[in-house]
Design a protein around this motif. Structure first.
Motif, PDB file in Angstrom:
ATOM      1  N   GLU A  63       0.896  -1.202  -0.037  1.00 57.97           N
ATOM      2  CA  GLU A  63       0.024   0.079  -0.049  1.00 57.97           C
ATOM      3  C   GLU A  63       0.899   1.267  -0.370  1.00 57.97           C
ATOM      4  O   GLU A  63       0.343   2.308  -0.137  1.00 57.97           O
ATOM      5  CB  GLU A  63      -0.941   0.004   1.205  1.00 57.97           C
ATOM      6  CG  GLU A  63      -2.041  -0.831   1.251  1.00 57.97           C
ATOM      7  CD  GLU A  63      -2.746  -1.027   2.503  1.00 57.97           C
ATOM      8  OE1 GLU A  63      -4.035  -0.975   2.463  1.00 57.97           O
ATOM      9  OE2 GLU A  63      -2.161  -1.095   3.681  1.00 57.97           O
ATOM     10  N   GLY A  65       0.755   4.498  -2.491  1.00 56.56           N
ATOM     11  CA  GLY A  65      -0.523   5.383  -2.677  1.00 56.56           C
ATOM     12  C   GLY A  65      -0.410   6.209  -1.277  1.00 56.56           C
ATOM     13  O   GLY A  65      -1.309   6.954  -1.247  1.00 56.56           O
ATOM     14  N   TRP A  91       5.594   8.445  -0.779  1.00 55.36           N
ATOM     15  CA  TRP A  91       6.210   7.688  -1.601  1.00 55.36           C
ATOM     16  C   TRP A  91       7.490   8.430  -2.509  1.00 55.36           C
ATOM     17  O   TRP A  91       8.387   7.713  -2.675  1.00 55.36           O
ATOM     18  CB  TRP A  91       5.203   7.389  -2.516  1.00 55.36           C
ATOM     19  CG  TRP A  91       5.734   6.323  -3.738  1.00 55.36           C
ATOM     20  CD1 TRP A  91       5.675   6.646  -5.126  1.00 55.36           C
ATOM     21  CD2 TRP A  91       5.953   5.011  -3.713  1.00 55.36           C
ATOM     22  NE1 TRP A  91       6.382   5.531  -5.835  1.00 55.36           N
ATOM     23  CE2 TRP A  91       6.601   4.500  -4.922  1.00 55.36           C
ATOM     24  CE3 TRP A  91       6.319   4.153  -2.814  1.00 55.36           C
ATOM     25  CZ2 TRP A  91       7.142   3.286  -5.102  1.00 55.36           C
ATOM     26  CZ3 TRP A  91       6.888   3.016  -2.952  1.00 55.36           C
ATOM     27  CH2 TRP A  91       7.078   2.432  -4.256  1.00 55.36           C
TER      28      TRP A  91
END
Length: 238
Positions: free
Chosen positions: A179, A182, A186
């Motif tokens: 995950e 998202g 990131w």
């Protein structure tokens, strides 16, 4: 392909630089197995990696809304990106089901609160035996002044042991490795991952090898114990 994507896709000894160890032979690591020798090895690896990681912290990896003021530790604003950086390393070295956590830390009987922090947990979120790993714990010395943990740059402790010391990590969200792309961390993760790509391997390779040996040893002991029990039962029947 980033390290997160490679780790999610599956382990590769060649990427590890450790061709003599096959990750497929290692059993998944859960909190009861990360104990004694395993926990000491993990703490040593995390501390060593934190020292290397800090060399690559800069404005591109710091949270944009957490400026570092004069006198602040280098780790201020680096909790999210450092926790994200750690996630795939744990997956590839320990085969652990770690979670990227965001929330607050409550300190002491008066519940002094350090808000908007990130860390990593290994284990079930309801278990006091889950491991809490915080690579930027040194930014909280002002809260932990009453603690023997004061002055530590890295925290790696069981959740229940921390609550016994009046430190409670309260996660508002938990994300798996898959995950993370998202999450708002990131882009900063990718910058840190690229900067440190050759740096992390040696320390985590040693941890990976030691834990793989430990896992095989546990399996062998269990097999031997089972065989001995069968022989004993057979002798009794005879």
């Amino acid at each position: 392909m980033t390290l997160v994507e490679r780790a999610a896709a599956g382990p590769s000894p060649a990427v590890h630089g450790s061709p003599d160890v096959n990750l497929s032979d290692a059993v998944p690591v859960t909190p009861p197995l990360v104990s004694d020798l395993g926990l000491r090895l993990l703490r040593w690896t995390l501390t060593k990696s934190r020292c290397r990681l800090a060399r690559h912290w800069d404005d591109t990896t710091r949270h944009p809304r957490t400026p570092r003021r004069p006198g602040d530790p280098l780790s201020v604003g680096q909790c999210g990106v450092s926790s994200a950086w750690l996630m795939p390393r744990l997956r590839r070295s320990l085969r652990s089901q770690a979670h990227y956590c965001f929330g607050d830390i409550w300190f002491g009987a008066n519940k002094d609160v350090a808000e908007f922090h990130c860390w990593v947990e290994i284990g079930d979120e309801a278990s006091p035996r889950r491991l809490v790993i915080d690579l930027t714990f040194d930014q909280f010395d002002q809260f932990s002044r009453f603690e023997t943990l004061r002055g530590r740059s890295v925290l790696c402790e069981y959740y229940g042991d921390l609550t016994n010391r009046s430190i409670e990590y309260k996660a508002n969200s938990r994300r798996s490795l898959e995950e993370l792309p998202g999450d708002s961390v990131w882009d900063r993760y990718e910058a840190l991952d690229q900067a440190t790509s050759p740096v992390w391997r040696k320390a985590f390779r040693s941890l990976h090898q030691a834990m793989a040996v430990r896992s095989r040893s546990v399996t062998t002991e269990q097999t031997s114990s089972g065989a001995a029990g069968s022989e004993s039962a057979g002798s009794t029947v005879a």
